[in-house]
Design an enzyme around this catalytic site. Sequence first.
Site, PDB file in Angstrom:
ATOM      1  N   TYR A 144       0.826  -1.209   0.000  1.00 34.58           N
ATOM      2  CA  TYR A 144       0.000   0.000   0.000  1.00 34.58           C
ATOM      3  C   TYR A 144       0.861   1.260   0.000  1.00 34.58           C
ATOM      4  O   TYR A 144       0.437   2.301  -0.486  1.00 34.58           O
ATOM      5  CB  TYR A 144      -0.905   0.035   1.235  1.00 34.58           C
ATOM      6  CG  TYR A 144      -1.900  -1.086   1.251  1.00 34.58           C
ATOM      7  CD1 TYR A 144      -3.210  -0.883   0.858  1.00 34.58           C
ATOM      8  CD2 TYR A 144      -1.512  -2.360   1.643  1.00 34.58           C
ATOM      9  CE1 TYR A 144      -4.115  -1.918   0.858  1.00 34.58           C
ATOM     10  CE2 TYR A 144      -2.407  -3.404   1.647  1.00 34.58           C
ATOM     11  CZ  TYR A 144      -3.707  -3.181   1.252  1.00 34.58           C
ATOM     12  OH  TYR A 144      -4.597  -4.210   1.243  1.00 34.58           O
ATOM     13  N   LYS A 191       4.332 -15.048   3.534  1.00 35.90           N
ATOM     14  CA  LYS A 191       4.590 -15.846   2.332  1.00 35.90           C
ATOM     15  C   LYS A 191       6.114 -15.932   2.205  1.00 35.90           C
ATOM     16  O   LYS A 191       6.712 -15.535   1.197  1.00 35.90           O
ATOM     17  CB  LYS A 191       3.925 -15.149   1.136  1.00 35.90           C
ATOM     18  CG  LYS A 191       3.931 -15.943  -0.154  1.00 35.90           C
ATOM     19  CD  LYS A 191       2.936 -17.077  -0.180  1.00 35.90           C
ATOM     20  CE  LYS A 191       3.062 -17.852  -1.486  1.00 35.90           C
ATOM     21  NZ  LYS A 191       2.412 -19.161  -1.458  1.00 35.90           N
ATOM     22  N   ASP A 223      -1.561 -18.679   1.850  1.00 28.40           N
ATOM     23  CA  ASP A 223      -2.485 -19.538   1.090  1.00 28.40           C
ATOM     24  C   ASP A 223      -3.071 -20.629   1.986  1.00 28.40           C
ATOM     25  O   ASP A 223      -4.276 -20.906   1.971  1.00 28.40           O
ATOM     26  CB  ASP A 223      -1.789 -20.136  -0.153  1.00 28.40           C
ATOM     27  CG  ASP A 223      -0.347 -20.514   0.083  1.00 28.40           C
ATOM     28  OD1 ASP A 223       0.190 -20.191   1.158  1.00 28.40           O
ATOM     29  OD2 ASP A 223       0.269 -21.142  -0.807  1.00 28.40           O
ATOM     30  N   ASP A 247      -5.779  -7.545   5.044  1.00 27.99           N
ATOM     31  CA  ASP A 247      -6.942  -6.971   4.365  1.00 27.99           C
ATOM     32  C   ASP A 247      -7.849  -8.100   3.880  1.00 27.99           C
ATOM     33  O   ASP A 247      -9.062  -8.123   4.116  1.00 27.99           O
ATOM     34  CB  ASP A 247      -6.422  -6.143   3.172  1.00 27.99           C
ATOM     35  CG  ASP A 247      -7.494  -5.265   2.555  1.00 27.99           C
ATOM     36  OD1 ASP A 247      -8.645  -5.337   3.012  1.00 27.99           O
ATOM     37  OD2 ASP A 247      -7.164  -4.511   1.613  1.00 27.99           O
ATOM     38  N   ASP A 251     -11.489  -9.858   5.891  1.00 28.94           N
ATOM     39  CA  ASP A 251     -12.791  -9.863   5.203  1.00 28.94           C
ATOM     40  C   ASP A 251     -13.315 -11.283   5.083  1.00 28.94           C
ATOM     41  O   ASP A 251     -14.505 -11.535   5.266  1.00 28.94           O
ATOM     42  CB  ASP A 251     -12.676  -9.228   3.809  1.00 28.94           C
ATOM     43  CG  ASP A 251     -13.158  -7.787   3.834  1.00 28.94           C
ATOM     44  OD1 ASP A 251     -13.013  -7.152   4.914  1.00 28.94           O
ATOM     45  OD2 ASP A 251     -13.675  -7.289   2.821  1.00 28.94           O
TER      46      ASP A 251
END
Length: 359
Positions: A144, A191, A223, A247, A251
């Site tokens: 970001y 990751k 993942d 993020d 959700d």
Amino acid sequence: MGVSKKILVIPGDGIGQEVTAWGKKVLETIAVNFNHTFTFDEGIMGHVAIEATGDPLPAETLDKARASDAILFGAIGHAKYDNDPTAKVRPEQGLLKIRKELGLYANLRPIKLFDDLLQASSIKPEILQGADILFFRELTGDVYFGEKLRSEDRATASDLMIYHKYEVERIARKAFEAARTRRKKLCSVDKANVLEASRLWREVVQEIAKEFPDVETEHMFIDNAAMQLIKDPKRFDVVVTGNLFGDILTDEASQIAGSMGMLASASVGDRVGFYEPIHGSAHDIAGKGIANPLASILSAALLLDISFGLKDESQRVIRAVDATLRQGYRTMDIANKHTANDMLLGTDAMGAQVLKNLN
Ligand code: NAD
């Protein structure tokens, strides 16, 4: 011995005004019941602030925020701006600015499913029952804020995933501290098999873990975490992760809890904490008196726990919400369309029922 704290209430716009009144009443009731002194002040932000002053975050609100021990926020937003994306002054600028000015670098989202809402989720009840997760999403780094590039011919683009050691250290420490007060399990999601920024993340979390030998630490690739969250949400206690992975995962996790009207979040930094429902100002139902006040009430519970360290008081609020749901009371958004047993209440009646259960 009771504590003495200053709380700034910023109801904001739309249903923010309607639901935050109940978050505040719950805090007032807790103060009386537990002999604490909470002093309340109120600030304006968002559309109401633009109308009154031309500024979505007036200096007076920011000053009050800095002078408080915690902030209970509602929501901002108005249909007028949603339909005019070019408007220069916008309600959400107030929210982004206050987060930046207060140095809020960690977003916490507890995911807890109340037993009586098991049917409201799209996941099987036996998988969900007992799930209780606290997410820590980093807010200041990652893709970001890294350098963004586009080639001259516009055919290639990149976003730099960047993390600094201090950014990982400070959020990891907060997450470990929280794990220590819960089931003492922390899962760090990254990751690291592919990304250098994740390798730094993992190294730093491993380092901080040495300060918390009583907390069981595991590292999981994003993942796998996305899959495990749906397969077996009960295996998680505290989850800490970067901005991008957080993020997406939060959700995904919000679906474990069923409705938007039930979820609270906290943004914290080095000092004052900022507590809010995850939902917005919901113009479609604003002014109708039907919004679910439970996310604001649960935001108040989070405030008591995280900013003031008042665990018993926080649990008391959560139990009052649980009791209210067990009695069959529902606002429209969490009503079970398949049974006639629910007692449908508006915002104020639902809030009043929680207060009754607090006493
Ligand atoms: P929203 O969260 O306001 O509403 C989404 C849907 O959920 C609506 O149908 C709404 O009626 C319902 N809903 C939300 N909260 C509810 C509650 N407590 N009880 C019952 N139903 C509830 O999102 P949106 O409709 O996309 O956005 C509306 C406005 O809110 C926009 O102006 C947007 O910019 C703003 N917004 C603000 C925040 C914030 O302040 N943090 C977050 C999201 C959206």
